[in-house]
Write a protein that holds these residues in place. Structure first.
Motif, short mmCIF file in Angstrom:
data_model
loop_
_atom_site.label_atom_id
_atom_site.label_comp_id
_atom_site.label_asym_id
_atom_site.label_seq_id
_atom_site.Cartn_x
_atom_site.Cartn_y
_atom_site.Cartn_z
N UNK A 120 0.85 -1.27 0.09
CA UNK A 120 0.10 0.11 -0.03
C UNK A 120 0.62 1.28 0.05
N UNK A 121 2.23 1.58 0.51
CA UNK A 121 2.52 2.59 0.66
C UNK A 121 3.30 2.56 -0.74
N UNK A 125 1.08 7.87 -4.29
CA UNK A 125 0.54 9.07 -3.75
C UNK A 125 0.27 8.94 -2.50
N UNK A 126 0.03 7.33 -2.16
CA UNK A 126 -0.60 7.13 -0.79
C UNK A 126 0.03 8.04 0.00
N UNK A 127 1.10 7.85 0.44
CA UNK A 127 2.05 8.07 1.26
C UNK A 127 1.47 10.04 1.05
N UNK A 132 -0.57 14.44 4.17
CA UNK A 132 -1.78 15.68 3.82
C UNK A 132 -3.85 15.47 3.82
N UNK A 133 -3.73 14.54 3.98
CA UNK A 133 -4.82 14.27 4.46
C UNK A 133 -5.55 15.16 5.08
N UNK A 134 -7.06 15.89 4.88
CA UNK A 134 -7.42 16.47 6.02
C UNK A 134 -8.65 16.30 7.34
N UNK A 142 -8.43 4.99 2.97
CA UNK A 142 -7.17 4.72 2.80
C UNK A 142 -6.41 3.73 2.93
N UNK A 143 -6.47 4.23 4.39
CA UNK A 143 -5.60 2.25 5.70
C UNK A 143 -7.39 1.35 5.41
N UNK A 144 -7.94 1.42 5.49
CA UNK A 144 -9.19 0.74 5.69
C UNK A 144 -10.23 -0.35 4.90
#
Lengths: 148, 90
Positions: A120-121, A125-127, A132-134, A142-144
């Protein structure tokens, strides 16, 4: 599935943290609070940080706090503390905003978890999206839910 | 070809490094066995790997091991892994 390793309440976002050690402590405590490990694992991680230095800051802006598998651990688990204001760890990958932590009861049960995490990482763009996630919900997606 | 992915405990970083190195190698079409090991296991290994992958923090502790050591700054960067492996293996 990576999502199955994140217990309830194991993903937290907040403004800042007093220090890298405090942030690591808090991230590992999320593993305790979500039922993956006993409290003594927090000390094991801090001891390992003291002995080996910030070796688990493994990518720009990202730490993956952990200690060796131990009897303190109840089940393989992951947690994340995301800071809006990063902290300094002393690693070449400073400053650090994403403080992941994980635990494993033995040397094999976390292999699949880390394989999924690595995949995933490494995805484009995942990182950046995590950094930057607001909102917490964006990180959870993203994670779940594997939604990029 | 045997490659060691090394970290302090041989449990977290090395496992991630191994899984991403395998991905990078398969993209390059290179066949190799990658093992995740601790620093102590790398030092005391019976069968020494030709190449060791590690994060910069532990390079000092790998000094003296008869293998080519590659430092990986960002273990999620398959581009960095691929380029460094290619440069070393070709």
């Amino acid at each position: 599935m990576l999502s199955s390793y994140f217990g309830p309440g194991s993903i937290v976002t907040q403004g800042t943290s007093p220090s890298f050690v405090a942030a690591v402590t808090q991230s590992v405590s999320l593993l305790v609070a979500s039922g993956k490990t006993e409290l003594s694992y927090v000390d094991e991680v801090l001891e390992s940080l003291k002995t080996l230095g910030p070796y688990f800051v493994i990518a720009p802006g990202l730490a993956l706090a952990h200690a060796k598998p131990s009897d303190s651990v109840l089940a393989p688990g992951m947690a994340l503390l995301r800071l809006d204001e990063p902290v300094i760890s002393g690693s070449a990958n400073d400053p650090v905003s994403l403080i992941f932590s994980f635990c494993s009861p033995n040397a094999s049960e976390h292999m699949e978890m880390l394989g999924d995490f690595g995949q995933l990482m490494s995805t484009d763009q995942v990182m950046n999206n995590l950094l930057n996630a607001s909102a917490l919900s964006v990180i959870e997606d993203i994670l779940l839910k594997n939604a990029l | 070809m045997l490659i060691y992915a090394v970290c302090g405990a041989g449990i977290g970083t090395s496992v991630l490094l191994k899984s991403n190195a395998e991905r990078a190698l398969s993209m390059l079409g290179i066949e190799a066995e990658v093992r995740a090991v601790s620093i102590d296991e790398a030092r005391g290994a019976d069968k020494m790997a030709q190449v060791i992958l590690a994060t910069p923090e532990i390079l000092d502790q790998l000094a003296g091991i008869p293998a080519e050591v590659i430092a990986i700054n960002n273990i999620f960067d398959l581009g960095e892994l691929g380029e460094k492996l290619k440069a070393t293996l070709s």
